[in-house]
Design an enzyme around this catalytic site. Structure first.
Site, PDB file in Angstrom:
ATOM      1  N   ASN A 128       1.050  -0.972  -0.450  1.00  0.00           N
ATOM      2  CA  ASN A 128       0.098   0.151  -0.107  1.00  0.00           C
ATOM      3  C   ASN A 128       0.780   1.356   0.536  1.00  0.00           C
ATOM      4  OD1 ASN A 128      -1.259   1.951   0.824  1.00  0.00           O
ATOM      5  ND2 ASN A 128      -2.971   1.328   1.852  1.00  0.00           N
ATOM      6  N   GLU A 143      -3.968   2.084  -2.617  1.00  0.00           N
ATOM      7  CA  GLU A 143      -4.031   3.589  -2.523  1.00  0.00           C
ATOM      8  C   GLU A 143      -3.322   3.991  -3.276  1.00  0.00           C
ATOM      9  OE1 GLU A 143      -5.440   5.065   0.863  1.00  0.00           O
ATOM     10  OE2 GLU A 143      -4.308   3.647   1.638  1.00  0.00           O
ATOM     11  N   ASP A 176      -3.746  -4.964   0.994  1.00  0.00           N
ATOM     12  CA  ASP A 176      -3.947  -4.256   1.406  1.00  0.00           C
ATOM     13  C   ASP A 176      -5.553  -4.969   2.442  1.00  0.00           C
ATOM     14  OD1 ASP A 176      -4.857  -3.158   4.106  1.00  0.00           O
ATOM     15  OD2 ASP A 176      -4.037  -1.371   3.575  1.00  0.00           O
ATOM     16  N   ASN A 234      -6.705  -4.128   5.218  1.00  0.00           N
ATOM     17  CA  ASN A 234      -7.491  -4.228   5.999  1.00  0.00           C
ATOM     18  C   ASN A 234      -8.145  -5.096   7.775  1.00  0.00           C
ATOM     19  OD1 ASN A 234      -7.256  -1.521   6.429  1.00  0.00           O
ATOM     20  ND2 ASN A 234      -8.163  -1.126   4.658  1.00  0.00           N
ATOM     21  N   ASP A 289      -1.494  -6.459   5.744  1.00  0.00           N
ATOM     22  CA  ASP A 289      -1.180  -6.789   4.570  1.00  0.00           C
ATOM     23  C   ASP A 289      -1.062  -8.387   4.220  1.00  0.00           C
ATOM     24  OD1 ASP A 289      -0.825  -3.741   3.149  1.00  0.00           O
ATOM     25  OD2 ASP A 289      -0.054  -3.977   5.264  1.00  0.00           O
ATOM     26  N   ASP A 320       2.996   4.611   5.091  1.00  0.00           N
ATOM     27  CA  ASP A 320       2.381   4.000   6.576  1.00  0.00           C
ATOM     28  C   ASP A 320       2.301   2.518   6.588  1.00  0.00           C
ATOM     29  OD1 ASP A 320      -0.027   4.068   5.124  1.00  0.00           O
ATOM     30  OD2 ASP A 320      -1.087   5.431   6.622  1.00  0.00           O
ATOM     31  N   HIS A 321       2.956   1.760   5.381  1.00  0.00           N
ATOM     32  CA  HIS A 321       2.869   0.085   5.087  1.00  0.00           C
ATOM     33  C   HIS A 321       4.086  -0.146   4.572  1.00  0.00           C
ATOM     34  CE1 HIS A 321      -2.302  -0.286   5.068  1.00  0.00           C
ATOM     35  NE2 HIS A 321      -2.022   0.238   5.002  1.00  0.00           N
TER      36      HIS A 321
END
Length: 265
Positions: free
Chosen positions: A7, A34, A151, A153, A222, A251-252
């Site tokens: 991501n 993303e 990802d 989530n 992930d 942030d991933h």
């Protein structure tokens, strides 16, 4: 063959990091999520200059997924089947020729679902997961190597986050979410990371807030989910955590699977 998911959290904002990582890590296929870019504005020239084919399914400002590959795909399908009214760009599938057949690689960006009491967001997440389950069930009938990378989530288990109590009411960790993820696994899919290690404190996401990265307050969301044909050829998995320490990071971080495949001659 090295197949990765990442991501990127805005491809144009992270293009320098992405190109540096492609040079350093040298993956064969990359599933991005993303990308936050329409197809026409995706920075494909920089990536193609590194020897990658680029396939995107984007939308303006948020969401968006992409496949980067050294092998030109034989087939590309955009959008998760099951809801013609769903306009969010969250899914792309590529079919690639390898010695002895093909592999199917999907880049997916599962809805976040927060806040859970929202009348639209959490039901959309669960409905999307059910569509993904039905898609995977149909693809598994082909008896081909299938990799659902992205990802999700979803925090699958309590030891996949730094503090389960901090996530009890979050859509990523609710019992209904984890049950839906388990329904995917129950089709016969293998979580590549957990097939290779049961290590604790193994995370793929650290929030930008509250010093999460230096404190290692992370979560594992992930995943590479594999059909039995792909799992049989899995050699190892790496979580390339060092990328989170770069300037202007996502942030991933990338999660990479190493498979006993060779591109078709």
């Amino acid at each position: 063959m090295k197949i990765a998911t990442w991501n990127i959290n805005g491809v144009k904002a992270r293009i320098e990091n992405l190109c540096q990582w492609l040079k350093d890590s040298n993956p064969d296929i990359v599933c991005l999520q993303e990308i936050k870019s329409i197809d026409e504005n995706f920075p494909r020239l920089e990536i193609e200059a590194l020897g990658y084919n680029v396939e995107t399914h984007g939308q303006k400002g948020f969401n968006g997924v992409a496949l980067l590959s050294k092998i030109k795909p034989d087939e590309v399908n955009r959008g998760l089947p099951g809801d013609d009214a769903d306009e969010q760009a969250r899914f792309i599938e590529g079919v690639f020729s390898v010695e002895g057949g093909v592999i199917r690689v999907c880049s997916l960006y599962l809805p976040n679902g927060n806040p859970p009491d929202d009348p639209v967001k959490y039901p959309y997440k669960l409905a999307w997961m059910e569509r993904l389950r039905r898609f995977a069930q149909a693809r598994l009938l082909l008896e081909e190597p299938l990799i659902l990378a992205g990802d999700y989530n979803v925090i699958p288990e309590p030891f996949d986050c730094y503090d389960p109590r901090a996530w009890e009411g979050d859509a990523l960790f609710l019992p209904q979410t984890r049950t839906a993820f388990r329904a995917l696994e129950n089709l016969g899919l293998t979580d590549a990371t957990r097939a290779t290690t049961d290590a604790a404190n193994l995370y793929t996401f650290w929030d930008y807030q509250a010093g999460a990265w230096p404190k290692n307050n992370g979560i594992r969301i992930d995943h590479l989910m594999l059909s039995c044909e792909a799992a049989d050829r899995l050699q190892s998995v790496s979580v390339e955590k060092h990328v989170r320490a770069w300037e202007k990071p996502s942030d991933h971080v990338p999660v990479c699977g190493y498979f006993d495949y060779q591109p078709a001659a």
